[in-house]
Design an enzyme around this catalytic site. Structure first.
Site, mmCIF file in Angstrom:
data_model
loop_
_atom_site.group_PDB
_atom_site.id
_atom_site.type_symbol
_atom_site.label_atom_id
_atom_site.label_comp_id
_atom_site.label_asym_id
_atom_site.label_seq_id
_atom_site.Cartn_x
_atom_site.Cartn_y
_atom_site.Cartn_z
ATOM 1 N N ASP A 67 48.221 43.170 73.866
ATOM 2 C CA ASP A 67 48.650 42.257 74.930
ATOM 3 C C ASP A 67 49.151 43.011 76.154
ATOM 4 O OD1 ASP A 67 50.962 43.101 73.657
ATOM 5 O OD2 ASP A 67 51.784 41.104 73.333
ATOM 6 N N THR A 68 49.804 44.155 75.972
ATOM 7 C CA THR A 68 50.244 44.936 77.129
ATOM 8 C C THR A 68 49.046 45.424 77.930
ATOM 9 O OG1 THR A 68 52.169 45.698 75.872
ATOM 10 C CG2 THR A 68 51.664 46.861 77.901
#
Length: 741
Positions: free
Chosen positions: A472-473
């Site tokens: 997700d980062t």
């Protein structure tokens, strides 16, 4: 001005002691605080460390910044802004405040605390490795721990909002004693009473008993086995550690090496004294082997399975005494330490997180000796986990949230339609420069040997030196970069080939289910939870699919395809189809999704609705989206906000609490992307968010926002800026920025 001595190793406030190696141990100052105006935050390309200035000359040469003063809770003396009448003017005020907190490299910093078991591990490792602790650090650590003491019973919990547990109380009591707190301090007396009420230190979970054994506060016979021989298993074996979730295996790795060596730090008078304080009977009378499985009911969130209990019995009574040869032991220790060295190399000794990092330091101290380079470098990197705030010094859950928060801020401003505003272009350009600098440009050396996921092109949660791919980062950073680089007036800093690298890595992280996990694809069966020895955590043994991570990847791939329609078109289409299928399947019958990284159903609902909206599924045309909106609306409170307790994460059932601006923002972001047709509940929420904004543009910290492993809560203080900015900005763009009465 508080002046304190600059060398503390261990000891108590009343009686200086001497370590057996001859190191003098000075007591901490009797004063309870340092001069908070002497603390400074240094940010070197995202590497954040706090420093205490001893002299007036140092103070004059290095003035406190606005960010320093904000994080320390000191007055900022900022002018009052005009009271906003519209959502967009509220966003402008918020950016006026938040932009002042941007650090020179372009990122934002913040506390990332909450768990109470992080700081003790660092202090224990310092004590074991005879690492001097500066007196200001010791003083502020004590101050923070006392500030977080439960005022009713004197104990400490698993996290800052949790009830007192044997784990939290044991670890915190011991670390306070090592930092110089007197056993006669009335707060310590109360804590000791609570610990005894819980059954004493022998009732702590496995991770607590491990550290107590290293410190010589219990015997190793009281610790369930942590066999490094598991690292010798062939990769095809279903329980081989490389299949475990990355955090679990990175903790197990140094823990198994230290366990195999049965290392105990040389005893001191202080250690002998603490032995008699943390147990309910005299140390010499305790049969520690009978307490391997003892645990307080408050700590037993994930009880040991009968399978694990049987395995432990076999290891204790058959394998270790009868079958484990010296040859096998040495092979296991050598290979596990080789893997420790590879982890150190791949992270420049920062390691994955502050649970494993102190253990790696102790393992290197045992193997390489006190003067080894590995020990020196670990000592230099551990302070990156420490954070100073008004209450004192704590340990963050990683070495920061630099990339994560910076990516979200960029997106929030873009969503508000303000990226082209010349006022905010310098701030956003610096943020873009930070993301460009933090992209990981190469894979780990022999990544297959050390079981590391591909990472070239990815972004880590904190910094590139930490070096762990996060799905997700990486996705949020990709979106942030593309949003700015396709906005007039911003430079193209991340070239197409580097964005391709990021997409290539993301596409390696999808599970067979179609969903995406966090650090790497799921490698083992959920049945590995039968071997969960941590006891206080759930869903910790393997990676899982997460609606949040899956949505982040979906929205990143969708945006990427707009600008790069031909690059790996078939692969991206397949990945999107699979991820969306997973997100639809993960929805519960009541319309909700369970969140694993934020609290809880509100957080996951926002993400999932963004995924579905990205392919045109809205309230008007999709019953699934309609049901999700109705679930969110059923939780709206009378004041127009949303408030969800961390108990939702523990129980799997939505639990209300007072309205929170962060959760209110999540809820209306979800409703707006779903194109919910009724404006009224959204306006009510916007009124609440705007009403809580301060005249200088900030919002005050409310309840804790994040979670991991179902039972541990963690703070994301910058969420109270980025998500209200995003929500209000979306509202203004959607509804024409009407005046809010």
């Amino acid at each position: 001005m508080t002046r304190t001595k600059q060398t503390v190793l261990n000891g108590n406030a009343n009686n200086p002691v001497k370590h057996l190696n001859g190191t003098n141990v000075a007591p901490t100052s009797e004063q309870e605080t340092t001069d908070i105006q002497r603390w400074r935050l240094l940010d070197e390309a995202g590497r954040q460390t706090w420093h205490y200035l001893e002299t007036d000359e140092e103070v004059k040469a290095w003035p406190q910044s606005t960010a320093d003063r904000y994080h320390l809770g000191l007055p900022l003396d900022l002018p009052e802004l005009q009271r906003p009448k519209t959502a967009l003017s509220s966003v402008q005020n918020a950016l006026s405040f938040f932009s002042r907190l941007q650090l020179p490299p372009g990122n934002w910093a913040c506390e990332y605390g909450g768990p109470m078991f992080l700081l003790p591990g660092i202090v224990f490792a310092w004590y074991v490795t005879q690492t001097p602790i500066p007196a200001p650090v010791a003083t502020e650590m004590k101050r923070y721990l006392f500030a977080r003491q439960n005022p009713d019973d004197g104990g400490w919990g698993l996290h800052i909002e949790g009830e007192s547990t044997a784990y939290g109380t044991t670890m915190t009591y011991v670390v306070l004693r090592l930092l110089g707190a007197s056993e006669e301090d009335e707060r310590m007396v109360k804590a000791r009473g609570m610990l005894h009420h819980l059954g004493g230190a022998v009732m702590g979970p496995h991770w607590a008993k491990f550290w107590l054994a290293v410190l010589g506060l219990i015997e190793w016979e009281g610790v369930n086995p942590v066999p490094p021989e598991l690292w010798l298993l062939p990769d095809w074996v279903p329980i081989a550690p490389w299949r475990w979730w990355i955090h679990m295996r990175m903790v197990f790795l140094p823990m198994s090496y230290i366990y195999s060596r049965r290392y105990v730090t040389p005893p001191t008078p202080l250690i002998r004294q603490i032995r008699e304080e943390i147990h309910t009977q005299s140390y010499a009378s305790i049969n520690f082997s009978s307490h391997r499985n003892s645990i307080s009911p408050r700590d037993n969130y994930h009880p040991k399975s009968w399978i694990l209990t049987v395995i432990n019995w076999i290891l204790v009574y058959i394998w270790n005494p009868l079958l484990r040869t010296n040859h096998i032991r040495k092979r296991a220790e050598d290979w596990s330490f080789d893997l420790i060295q590879r982890e150190d190399e791949n992270t420049d000794y920062a390691n994955l997180a502050p649970v494993s990092a102190p253990m790696n330091l102790v393992a290197c101290y045992i193997h390489d000796g006190p003067d080894g380079y590995s020990v020196k470098r670990h000592r230099e990197r551990l302070p990156e986990y420490l954070w100073m705030k008004r209450e004192g010094m704590l340990a963050n859950g990683t070495n920061g949230v630099q990339t994560w928060d910076t990516s979200w801020l960029i997106q929030a401003v873009h969503e508000a339609g303000l990226a082209e505003d010349p006022k905010w272009r310098p701030m956003l350009t610096k943020a873009l420069e930070f993301l460009e600098d933090q992209q990981i440009r190469e894979n780990c050396r022999e990544q297959d040997v050390c079981y590391r996921q591909q990472r070239k092109g990815a972004w880590a949660f904190s910094t590139k030196l930490q070096g762990y791919t996060v799905s997700d980062t990486t996705s949020e950073a990709v979106k942030a970069v593309m949003m700015l680089q396709h906005t007039a007036g911003y430079p193209t800093l991340v070239a197409d080939d580097r964005l391709h690298d990021a997409i290539d890595t993301l596409l390696t992280m999808q599970n067979a289910s179609g969903g995406f996990a966090s650090y790497e694809p799921t490698r083992g069966s959920e049945r590995l939870e039968y071997l969960n020895a941590a006891e206080v955590f759930g869903r910790i043994m393997v990676e899982y699919d997460y609606p949040e991570c899956s949505t982040a990847v979906v929205t990143a791939l969708r945006l990427f395809s707009v600008h790069h329609p031909e690059y790996r078109k078939a692969d991206i289409t397949k990945a999107l189809d699979g991820a969306l299928k997973y997100i639809r399947k993960a929805q519960r019958k009541d319309g909700s999704w369970y969140g694993s990284w934020g609290i809880c159903f509100t957080y996951a609902g926002m993400f999932a609705l963004e995924s579905l909206a990205s392919v045109g599924e809205t309230y008007a045309n999709n019953t699934r989206v309609k049901k999700a909106c109705e679930f969110l609306l059923s939780k709206q409170r009378d004041d127009g906000g949303w408030g969800e307790s961390y108990k939702s994460c523990e129980t799997g059932v939505y639990v209300q609490r007072e309205s929170q601006i962060v959760m209110t923002s999540w809820a209306i972001i979800g409703l707006m992307v779903a194109q919910y047709p009724d404006k009224e509940p959204i306006v009510r929420a916007v009124k609440l968010i705007m009403a809580r904004q301060q005249r200088n543009g900030e919002w005050k910290q409310e309840g804790i926002e994040g979670v991991f492993n179902k039972s541990v809560m963690i703070s994301y203080p910058n969420y109270k800026f980025v998500f209200p900015i995003k929500a209000l900005g979306m509202f203004a763009r959607k509804y024409g920025d009407p005046e809010i009465a």
